[in-house]
Design a protein around this motif. Structure first.
Motif, PDB file in Angstrom:
ATOM      1  N   ARG A 245       8.114  -0.811  10.379  1.00 12.58           N
ATOM      2  CA  ARG A 245       7.839  -2.251  10.238  1.00 12.58           C
ATOM      3  C   ARG A 245       7.133  -2.579   8.928  1.00 12.58           C
ATOM      4  O   ARG A 245       6.920  -3.745   8.622  1.00 12.58           O
ATOM      5  CB  ARG A 245       6.976  -2.744  11.418  1.00 12.58           C
ATOM      6  CG  ARG A 245       7.527  -2.399  12.787  1.00 12.58           C
ATOM      7  CD  ARG A 245       8.939  -2.892  12.993  1.00 12.58           C
ATOM      8  NE  ARG A 245       9.413  -2.663  14.359  1.00 12.58           N
ATOM      9  CZ  ARG A 245      10.619  -2.967  14.785  1.00 12.58           C
ATOM     10  NH1 ARG A 245      11.504  -3.485  13.946  1.00 12.58           N
ATOM     11  NH2 ARG A 245      10.977  -2.729  16.036  1.00 12.58           N
ATOM     12  N   GLU A 246       6.767  -1.561   8.182  1.00 13.86           N
ATOM     13  CA  GLU A 246       6.085  -1.770   6.906  1.00 13.86           C
ATOM     14  C   GLU A 246       7.092  -2.144   5.810  1.00 13.86           C
ATOM     15  O   GLU A 246       8.293  -1.912   5.923  1.00 13.86           O
ATOM     16  CB  GLU A 246       5.348  -0.499   6.482  1.00 13.86           C
ATOM     17  CG  GLU A 246       4.246  -0.061   7.420  1.00 13.86           C
ATOM     18  CD  GLU A 246       2.947  -0.833   7.184  1.00 13.86           C
ATOM     19  OE1 GLU A 246       2.932  -1.745   6.336  1.00 13.86           O
ATOM     20  OE2 GLU A 246       1.954  -0.510   7.855  1.00 13.86           O
ATOM     21  N   VAL A 247       6.555  -2.703   4.722  1.00 15.71           N
ATOM     22  CA  VAL A 247       7.357  -3.032   3.544  1.00 15.71           C
ATOM     23  C   VAL A 247       6.817  -2.233   2.359  1.00 15.71           C
ATOM     24  O   VAL A 247       5.630  -2.299   2.046  1.00 15.71           O
ATOM     25  CB  VAL A 247       7.311  -4.538   3.216  1.00 15.71           C
ATOM     26  CG1 VAL A 247       8.100  -4.834   1.938  1.00 15.71           C
ATOM     27  CG2 VAL A 247       7.851  -5.353   4.380  1.00 15.71           C
ATOM     28  N   PHE A 248       7.709  -1.464   1.726  1.00 19.00           N
ATOM     29  CA  PHE A 248       7.341  -0.661   0.565  1.00 19.00           C
ATOM     30  C   PHE A 248       8.358  -0.876  -0.548  1.00 19.00           C
ATOM     31  O   PHE A 248       9.460  -1.374  -0.322  1.00 19.00           O
ATOM     32  CB  PHE A 248       7.318   0.842   0.913  1.00 19.00           C
ATOM     33  CG  PHE A 248       6.262   1.252   1.892  1.00 19.00           C
ATOM     34  CD1 PHE A 248       4.965   1.496   1.475  1.00 19.00           C
ATOM     35  CD2 PHE A 248       6.561   1.404   3.236  1.00 19.00           C
ATOM     36  CE1 PHE A 248       3.985   1.880   2.385  1.00 19.00           C
ATOM     37  CE2 PHE A 248       5.601   1.799   4.151  1.00 19.00           C
ATOM     38  CZ  PHE A 248       4.302   2.030   3.713  1.00 19.00           C
ATOM     39  N   GLY A 249       7.965  -0.471  -1.735  1.00 15.60           N
ATOM     40  CA  GLY A 249       8.885  -0.424  -2.863  1.00 15.60           C
ATOM     41  C   GLY A 249       8.561   0.798  -3.706  1.00 15.60           C
ATOM     42  O   GLY A 249       7.424   1.293  -3.685  1.00 15.60           O
ATOM     43  N   LEU A 250       9.547   1.290  -4.441  1.00 14.00           N
ATOM     44  CA  LEU A 250       9.372   2.465  -5.291  1.00 14.00           C
ATOM     45  C   LEU A 250       9.832   2.138  -6.697  1.00 14.00           C
ATOM     46  O   LEU A 250      10.937   1.611  -6.890  1.00 14.00           O
ATOM     47  CB  LEU A 250      10.185   3.645  -4.738  1.00 14.00           C
ATOM     48  CG  LEU A 250      10.278   4.895  -5.624  1.00 14.00           C
ATOM     49  CD1 LEU A 250       8.917   5.576  -5.762  1.00 14.00           C
ATOM     50  CD2 LEU A 250      11.306   5.869  -5.052  1.00 14.00           C
ATOM     51  N   GLY A 251       8.987   2.449  -7.694  1.00 13.79           N
ATOM     52  CA  GLY A 251       9.356   2.195  -9.075  1.00 13.79           C
ATOM     53  C   GLY A 251       8.648   3.133 -10.026  1.00 13.79           C
ATOM     54  O   GLY A 251       7.747   3.888  -9.629  1.00 13.79           O
ATOM     55  N   PHE A 252       9.055   3.076 -11.299  1.00 15.06           N
ATOM     56  CA  PHE A 252       8.486   3.941 -12.330  1.00 15.06           C
ATOM     57  C   PHE A 252       7.646   3.114 -13.288  1.00 15.06           C
ATOM     58  O   PHE A 252       8.090   2.093 -13.809  1.00 15.06           O
ATOM     59  CB  PHE A 252       9.600   4.650 -13.103  1.00 15.06           C
ATOM     60  CG  PHE A 252       9.095   5.576 -14.177  1.00 15.06           C
ATOM     61  CD1 PHE A 252       8.487   6.775 -13.852  1.00 15.06           C
ATOM     62  CD2 PHE A 252       9.226   5.238 -15.516  1.00 15.06           C
ATOM     63  CE1 PHE A 252       8.017   7.633 -14.849  1.00 15.06           C
ATOM     64  CE2 PHE A 252       8.772   6.085 -16.518  1.00 15.06           C
ATOM     65  CZ  PHE A 252       8.167   7.283 -16.179  1.00 15.06           C
ATOM     66  N   ASP A 253       6.394   3.563 -13.506  1.00 17.94           N
ATOM     67  CA  ASP A 253       5.488   2.914 -14.445  1.00 17.94           C
ATOM     68  C   ASP A 253       5.548   3.678 -15.768  1.00 17.94           C
ATOM     69  O   ASP A 253       4.996   4.766 -15.886  1.00 17.94           O
ATOM     70  CB  ASP A 253       4.062   2.916 -13.885  1.00 17.94           C
ATOM     71  CG  ASP A 253       3.056   2.266 -14.829  1.00 17.94           C
ATOM     72  OD1 ASP A 253       3.467   1.773 -15.904  1.00 17.94           O
ATOM     73  OD2 ASP A 253       1.851   2.255 -14.491  1.00 17.94           O
ATOM     74  N   ALA A 254       6.241   3.104 -16.749  1.00 17.21           N
ATOM     75  CA  ALA A 254       6.416   3.788 -18.032  1.00 17.21           C
ATOM     76  C   ALA A 254       5.100   3.921 -18.791  1.00 17.21           C
ATOM     77  O   ALA A 254       4.941   4.837 -19.605  1.00 17.21           O
ATOM     78  CB  ALA A 254       7.437   3.034 -18.881  1.00 17.21           C
ATOM     79  N   SER A 255       4.128   3.039 -18.526  1.00 21.06           N
ATOM     80  CA  SER A 255       2.859   3.083 -19.254  1.00 21.06           C
ATOM     81  C   SER A 255       2.012   4.287 -18.856  1.00 21.06           C
ATOM     82  O   SER A 255       1.190   4.764 -19.645  1.00 21.06           O
ATOM     83  CB  SER A 255       2.062   1.794 -19.025  1.00 21.06           C
ATOM     84  OG  SER A 255       1.630   1.695 -17.668  1.00 21.06           O
ATOM     85  N   THR A 256       2.193   4.784 -17.638  1.00 25.07           N
ATOM     86  CA  THR A 256       1.430   5.945 -17.166  1.00 25.07           C
ATOM     87  C   THR A 256       2.316   7.149 -16.875  1.00 25.07           C
ATOM     88  O   THR A 256       1.805   8.193 -16.449  1.00 25.07           O
ATOM     89  CB  THR A 256       0.637   5.591 -15.884  1.00 25.07           C
ATOM     90  OG1 THR A 256       1.558   5.176 -14.864  1.00 25.07           O
ATOM     91  CG2 THR A 256      -0.357   4.479 -16.157  1.00 25.07           C
ATOM     92  N   ASP A 257       3.628   6.997 -17.081  1.00 32.65           N
ATOM     93  CA  ASP A 257       4.589   8.073 -16.793  1.00 32.65           C
ATOM     94  C   ASP A 257       4.429   8.563 -15.361  1.00 32.65           C
ATOM     95  O   ASP A 257       4.303   9.752 -15.092  1.00 32.65           O
ATOM     96  CB  ASP A 257       4.395   9.229 -17.781  1.00 32.65           C
ATOM     97  CG  ASP A 257       5.567  10.207 -17.766  1.00 32.65           C
ATOM     98  OD1 ASP A 257       6.697   9.755 -17.522  1.00 32.65           O
ATOM     99  OD2 ASP A 257       5.349  11.415 -17.983  1.00 32.65           O
ATOM    100  N   ASP A 258       4.493   7.611 -14.414  1.00 33.01           N
ATOM    101  CA  ASP A 258       4.230   7.923 -13.014  1.00 33.01           C
ATOM    102  C   ASP A 258       5.110   7.058 -12.125  1.00 33.01           C
ATOM    103  O   ASP A 258       5.401   5.895 -12.444  1.00 33.01           O
ATOM    104  CB  ASP A 258       2.751   7.659 -12.695  1.00 33.01           C
ATOM    105  CG  ASP A 258       2.316   8.212 -11.344  1.00 33.01           C
ATOM    106  OD1 ASP A 258       3.094   8.977 -10.742  1.00 33.01           O
ATOM    107  OD2 ASP A 258       1.194   7.880 -10.905  1.00 33.01           O
ATOM    108  N   TYR A 259       5.531   7.631 -11.013  1.00 33.99           N
ATOM    109  CA  TYR A 259       6.226   6.853  -9.991  1.00 33.99           C
ATOM    110  C   TYR A 259       5.200   6.298  -9.011  1.00 33.99           C
ATOM    111  O   TYR A 259       4.226   6.978  -8.655  1.00 33.99           O
ATOM    112  CB  TYR A 259       7.252   7.723  -9.255  1.00 33.99           C
ATOM    113  CG  TYR A 259       8.431   8.076 -10.124  1.00 33.99           C
ATOM    114  CD1 TYR A 259       9.525   7.223 -10.223  1.00 33.99           C
ATOM    115  CD2 TYR A 259       8.440   9.257 -10.861  1.00 33.99           C
ATOM    116  CE1 TYR A 259      10.613   7.545 -11.034  1.00 33.99           C
ATOM    117  CE2 TYR A 259       9.515   9.580 -11.678  1.00 33.99           C
ATOM    118  CZ  TYR A 259      10.595   8.718 -11.764  1.00 33.99           C
ATOM    119  OH  TYR A 259      11.658   9.028 -12.576  1.00 33.99           O
ATOM    120  N   LYS A 260       5.423   5.054  -8.572  1.00 36.14           N
ATOM    121  CA  LYS A 260       4.488   4.381  -7.681  1.00 36.14           C
ATOM    122  C   LYS A 260       5.215   3.843  -6.454  1.00 36.14           C
ATOM    123  O   LYS A 260       6.329   3.322  -6.565  1.00 36.14           O
ATOM    124  CB  LYS A 260       3.787   3.220  -8.397  1.00 36.14           C
ATOM    125  CG  LYS A 260       2.855   3.637  -9.523  1.00 36.14           C
ATOM    126  CD  LYS A 260       2.233   2.429 -10.208  1.00 36.14           C
ATOM    127  CE  LYS A 260       1.244   2.840 -11.298  1.00 36.14           C
ATOM    128  NZ  LYS A 260       0.664   1.657 -11.986  1.00 36.14           N
TER     129      LYS A 260
END
Length: 411
Positions: A139-154
């Protein structure tokens, strides 16, 4: 024949992911190279050029309590949907919440606390993630993306409409998970937007941000909610102008841009795209196909990706399956996908070597694996594809010779 190491690397970078997955078992040095962060990053940059063209490696179909399916978007002939070898999903309800660079974010309801997964179908690796406090499974809402400024996936957790309506004393909040640091952190309360997202929606990843269709309180009016992955701030994106003041009915990504559809007409559908969240251009106009259902709701279009021939692949609601639309000929082709009669979500997926353990060691769990002995047997089999076999053997001899010379110089 001997090949310099840099030539070997350049050849390997040009190969598709599925081939490189097999080549990891050629030798230990090849495995180290192909799984190294620098190689993965440069190979991903090449793959992204295909994504800019709107192409996809496959379309992944999720079936809630059954296995994931995969279909080839380039094949307009009859095809059989293939089951992905991922034993974590069957028998439990699950939703795909988002995807980025070959990683799929899934939430699984195992009848207990539930769990959150990152899964790369190309390299068959998955990772169970720590769950946030007061986790409510699918029932939760999530998203996945890449932060180019920190070279990290969030992974970003945003307020769920289901939780707002069904959970007593629900307090909306936003939390961000860093794949590299393996930790959750809560954003300040003042940064939590006054909007809620349906838990069945996937996040759209484009333009350095995550997007959802969201509702404000009890209003039935949808807005395009954006989360900037670098600044970690929300904003509302103004939709393209519409003379009928219609609601937005779909958002997604085509050609690496945010794309939207208004509530759809009976005669045609306009797909609008933006690269900067401000300027909208009409990407393509798709006429209505003459399917079995006359209902505008029963024939709702979901654009998925373009094909190499320039056609647009579309999922059609109401159980009508998949269509390929050729904008030059202005014609439709009905696709026959056997075994894909019942599915819940579609994900336009492209292969990558990115591990779910990105930046967090090399301890990935695999859904299945091939042994080095099996690969050695394949190389020794003279009935195997001779050109590929000779290429591997030649490259491996060159790499082995280069390594031997390097060790001799060190002595």
């Amino acid at each position: 024949m001997e090949f310099p190491v840099d030539i070997i690397e350049e050849i390997l970078r040009r190969l598709p992911v599925k081939t490189l997955v097999r080549f990891r078992c050629v030798s230990k040095s090849w495995r180290r190279l192909i799984t190294s962060p620098d190689f993965v990053k440069t190979h991903l940059a090449r793959i992204r050029s295909d994504y800019h063209l709107g192409l996809a490696s496959s379309i992944i179909l999720s079936r809630y309590g059954d296995s994931l399916l995969s279909m080839d978007p380039q094949n307009e002939a009859s095809q059989q949907a293939m089951e992905l070898d991922f034993p974590m999903l069957p028998y439990f309800p699950y939703y795909v919440k988002g995807h980025c660079d070959g990683l799929i974010c899934c939430v699984v309801n195992d009848g207990s606390q539930g769990f959150l997964l990152l899964y790369n179908a190309s390299i068959r690796e998955y990772r169970k993630m720590p769950i946030p406090a007061n986790f409510r499974s699918t029932r939760e809402v999530f998203g996945l993306g890449f932060d180019a400024s920190t070279d990290d996936y969030k992974i970003v957790r945003v307020p769920s409409m289901y939780c707002r309506l069904k959970v007593p004393n629900f307090v909306p909040k936003v939390e961000v998970f860093s794949v590299t640091s393996n930790s959750w952190r809560k954003l300040p309360d003042e940064d939590t937007p006054p909007y809620f997202v349906e838990h069945v929606f996937q996040a759209t990843n484009a333009n350095g941000g995550l997007y959802w269709l969201a509702e404000e309180g009890d209003s039935l009016r949808c807005v395009i909610l954006r989360f900037d992955l670098s600044f970690e701030k929300f904003s509302v994106v103004p939709p393209p102008a519409d003379e009928l003041n219609r609601n937005i009915s779909w958002i997604g990504t085509l050609k690496d841009q945010l794309c939207v559809l208004h509530s759809q007409r009976l005669s045609y559908v306009d797909i609008w795209a933006t690269k900067d969240d401000k300027t909208w251009t009409k990407l393509i106009t798709v006429p209505r196909s003459h399917g079995s259902s006359p209902s505008v709701y029963g024939s709702r279009y979901t654009p998925l990706c373009f094909t190499k021939s320039g056609s647009l692949l579309i999922s059609v609601g109401g159980g009508e399956g998949f269509l390929s639309y050729d904008p030059v000929k202005n014609t439709f082709t009905q696709l026959e996908i056997r075994g894909a009669e019942h599915y819940l979500q579609e994900t336009a997926y492209f292969d990558s070597l990115v591990s779910p353990y990105f930046g967090h060691g090399n301890t990935a769990s695999t859904s299945s694996s091939s042994s080095g002995e099996e690969e050695e047997g394949w190389l020794a089999d003279t009935s195997s594809n001779s050109s590929i076999r000779q290429l591997i053997l030649g490259l491996r001899r060159g790499l082995s010779s280069s390594s031997s010379r390097s060790r001799s110089k060190q002595r």
